[in-house]
Design a protein around this motif. Structure first.
Motif, short mmCIF file in Angstrom:
data_model
loop_
_atom_site.label_atom_id
_atom_site.label_comp_id
_atom_site.label_asym_id
_atom_site.label_seq_id
_atom_site.Cartn_x
_atom_site.Cartn_y
_atom_site.Cartn_z
N THR A 13 3.31 7.91 1.99
CA THR A 13 1.97 7.63 1.47
C THR A 13 0.96 7.82 2.59
OG1 THR A 13 2.84 6.00 -0.10
CG2 THR A 13 0.48 5.91 0.39
N LEU A 14 0.00 8.70 2.37
CA LEU A 14 -1.10 8.87 3.32
C LEU A 14 -2.13 7.80 3.01
CD1 LEU A 14 -2.32 10.61 5.59
CD2 LEU A 14 -3.41 12.00 3.81
N THR A 15 -2.41 6.92 3.97
CA THR A 15 -3.29 5.79 3.71
C THR A 15 -4.76 6.17 3.91
OG1 THR A 15 -3.39 4.93 5.98
CG2 THR A 15 -1.45 4.34 4.65
N SER A 16 -5.63 5.21 3.64
CA SER A 16 -7.07 5.42 3.83
C SER A 16 -7.48 5.34 5.29
CB SER A 16 -7.86 4.40 3.00
OG SER A 16 -7.41 3.07 3.27
N ILE A 17 -6.57 4.92 6.16
CA ILE A 17 -6.83 4.96 7.60
C ILE A 17 -6.44 6.35 8.09
CG2 ILE A 17 -6.17 4.03 9.86
CD1 ILE A 17 -5.63 1.36 8.49
N PRO A 18 -7.34 7.06 8.74
CA PRO A 18 -7.04 8.45 9.15
C PRO A 18 -5.74 8.56 9.93
CG PRO A 18 -9.37 7.97 9.50
CD PRO A 18 -8.71 6.66 9.12
N ARG A 19 -4.88 9.52 9.50
CA ARG A 19 -3.64 9.90 10.17
C ARG A 19 -2.54 8.84 10.12
NH1 ARG A 19 -7.57 10.62 13.42
NH2 ARG A 19 -6.81 9.15 14.97
N LEU A 20 -2.76 7.76 9.36
CA LEU A 20 -1.76 6.70 9.24
C LEU A 20 -0.99 6.86 7.93
CD1 LEU A 20 -0.78 4.00 10.68
CD2 LEU A 20 -2.15 2.84 8.94
N PRO A 40 14.89 -1.99 1.43
CA PRO A 40 14.69 -0.57 1.75
C PRO A 40 14.04 -0.35 3.11
CG PRO A 40 13.02 -1.31 0.22
CD PRO A 40 14.01 -2.44 0.34
N TYR A 41 14.34 0.81 3.66
CA TYR A 41 13.70 1.27 4.89
C TYR A 41 12.19 1.33 4.70
CZ TYR A 41 12.35 4.85 8.39
OH TYR A 41 11.76 5.58 9.38
N VAL A 42 11.44 0.81 5.68
CA VAL A 42 9.98 0.86 5.68
C VAL A 42 9.52 1.21 7.08
CG1 VAL A 42 7.82 -0.39 5.23
CG2 VAL A 42 9.86 -0.94 3.91
N ALA A 43 8.60 2.17 7.19
CA ALA A 43 8.07 2.56 8.49
C ALA A 43 6.62 2.98 8.35
CB ALA A 43 8.89 3.71 9.08
N VAL A 44 5.89 2.91 9.45
CA VAL A 44 4.53 3.45 9.49
C VAL A 44 4.45 4.41 10.67
CG1 VAL A 44 3.42 1.48 8.40
CG2 VAL A 44 3.68 1.50 10.88
N SER A 45 3.69 5.47 10.49
CA SER A 45 3.52 6.45 11.56
C SER A 45 2.05 6.79 11.71
CB SER A 45 4.34 7.72 11.28
OG SER A 45 3.94 8.30 10.05
N LEU A 78 -3.03 -2.29 10.50
CA LEU A 78 -2.52 -2.28 9.13
C LEU A 78 -3.33 -3.21 8.22
CD1 LEU A 78 1.34 -2.33 9.73
CD2 LEU A 78 -0.01 -0.46 8.79
N ALA A 79 -3.77 -4.35 8.74
CA ALA A 79 -4.50 -5.32 7.92
C ALA A 79 -5.78 -4.74 7.35
CB ALA A 79 -4.81 -6.57 8.75
N LEU A 80 -6.32 -3.71 7.97
CA LEU A 80 -7.54 -3.08 7.47
C LEU A 80 -7.31 -2.40 6.12
CD1 LEU A 80 -8.90 -1.55 10.80
CD2 LEU A 80 -9.76 -3.56 9.59
N LEU A 81 -6.06 -2.12 5.76
CA LEU A 81 -5.79 -1.54 4.45
C LEU A 81 -6.17 -2.50 3.33
CD1 LEU A 81 -2.33 0.13 5.18
CD2 LEU A 81 -4.53 1.29 4.90
N HIS A 137 0.81 -1.23 0.00
CA HIS A 137 0.00 0.00 0.00
C HIS A 137 0.84 1.28 0.00
CE1 HIS A 137 -3.85 -2.09 0.61
NE2 HIS A 137 -3.15 -2.94 1.34
N GLY A 138 2.15 1.16 0.16
CA GLY A 138 3.00 2.34 0.19
C GLY A 138 3.81 2.50 -1.08
#
Length: 297
Positions: A21-28, A93-98, A143-146, A15-16
């Motif tokens: 990448t701003l996801t469909s989950i608010p503020r994630l 590559p570096y991968v992170a979620v905030s 995350l699985a909700l994406l 998904h990134g």
């Protein structure tokens, strides 16, 4: 590489895109790789950050903080910092979620828990702690909700509340509770930071900043430096330089036009401070950045 985070990484990479990448989950948000190498100034918002692959270094208070897939970071307020990402040992590559923190939601979750007596003093607005299995599992459910976007409106708020609950139970529960208290020292400094951001291209008036935060000059300075690692003037300068870099990247503005647009009264002073901050004069720095972006396109 942390094998326990393999499912998290798979979802994030599905998904990134490279960059943020701003996801469909608010503020994630999902972060993958980085368009430039080396240390780079960045604005940390009030958020939680989980690294899923690779590691990162962040400079604050003249200290270099390192965190990786075994830890999580909490930023209690918007902080202009310098950071550097690193790929995993195998070159992945570096991968992170905030997740950007919502103070009202934090307060609501904290209100369901046993009352805690916290001291007023905080030594820093940023903290790093070990990632626990309950936190890791809760993050995976979020995350699985994406993969099932139709479930996000109903289930994402519950997963986010559980994540905040776990964090409030952890070693940084005190810091998070301070975020949820608008009249505490952290809440007042957050108001000061918001005022600076809203007026970053105008002359900084300490009297107005004291009025916005509800603090005396001495208290404001002491708490501001403790939480951000910068004085209010240094904080404003960091914001100006970061905005200037974005403006230069976005169009064909001259360095002098950008200098005045972000609040500098002297183009030569702007060029000197830009060089100190980014390691190259404005025109050359932007040319290097554009070349780096072009190689990744």
């Amino acid at each position: 590489m942390n094998a326990d985070l393999a499912p998290h990484r798979d979802i994030a990479l599905r998904h990134g895109r490279p960059g943020m990448t701003l996801t469909s989950i608010p503020r994630l948000e999902i972060g993958v790789g980085q368009v430039i190498s080396g240390t780079s100034p960045c604005l940390y918002r009030s958020m939680i950050c989980f690294i899923l692959q690779g590691w990162k270094e962040v400079a604050i208070h003249d200290n270099l903080l390192r965190y990786d897939t075994s830890q999580y970071l909490i930023s209690a307020l918007d902080l202009p910092l310098s950071g550097q990402i690193h790929d995993a040992e195998d070159g992945s590559p570096y991968v992170a979620v905030s997740l950007v923190l919502d103070p009202a939601l934090l307060a609501d979750v904290a209100a369901t828990m046993a009352a805690a007596r916290d001291s007023e003093t905080l030594n820093s607005g940023i903290a790093i702690n070990p990632l626990t299995p309950p936190l890791r599992d809760t993050l995976l459910r979020l995350l699985a909700l994406l993969d099932t976007p139709g479930d996000i409106p109903a289930l994402a708020p519950m997963a986010e509340r559980e994540l905040l609950y776990r964090l409030l139970q952890g070693p940084q529960g005190r810091l998070l509770r301070h975020i949820a208290q608008p009249e505490g020292a952290l809440g007042r400094i957050r108001r000061a930071v918001e005022w600076i951001r809203d007026h970053h291209n105008a002359r900084l008036r300490i009297e107005a900043l004291c009025a916005a935060s509800g603090m005396s000059r001495a208290s404001l300075h002491r708490h501001f430096v403790a939480l951000t690692g910068l004085s209010p003037i240094q904080y404003q300068k960091q914001l100006r330089l970061q905005e200037a870099r974005q403006l230069l990247l976005a169009g064909d503005h001259s360095a002098s036009d950008v200098a005045y647009a972000v609040g500098y009264e002297s183009a030569s002073q702007f060029s000197r401070e830009y060089l100190r901050q980014f390691g190259a004069p404005p025109v050359r720095d932007v040319r290097i950045l554009r070349q780096s972006i072009g190689r990744l396109a």
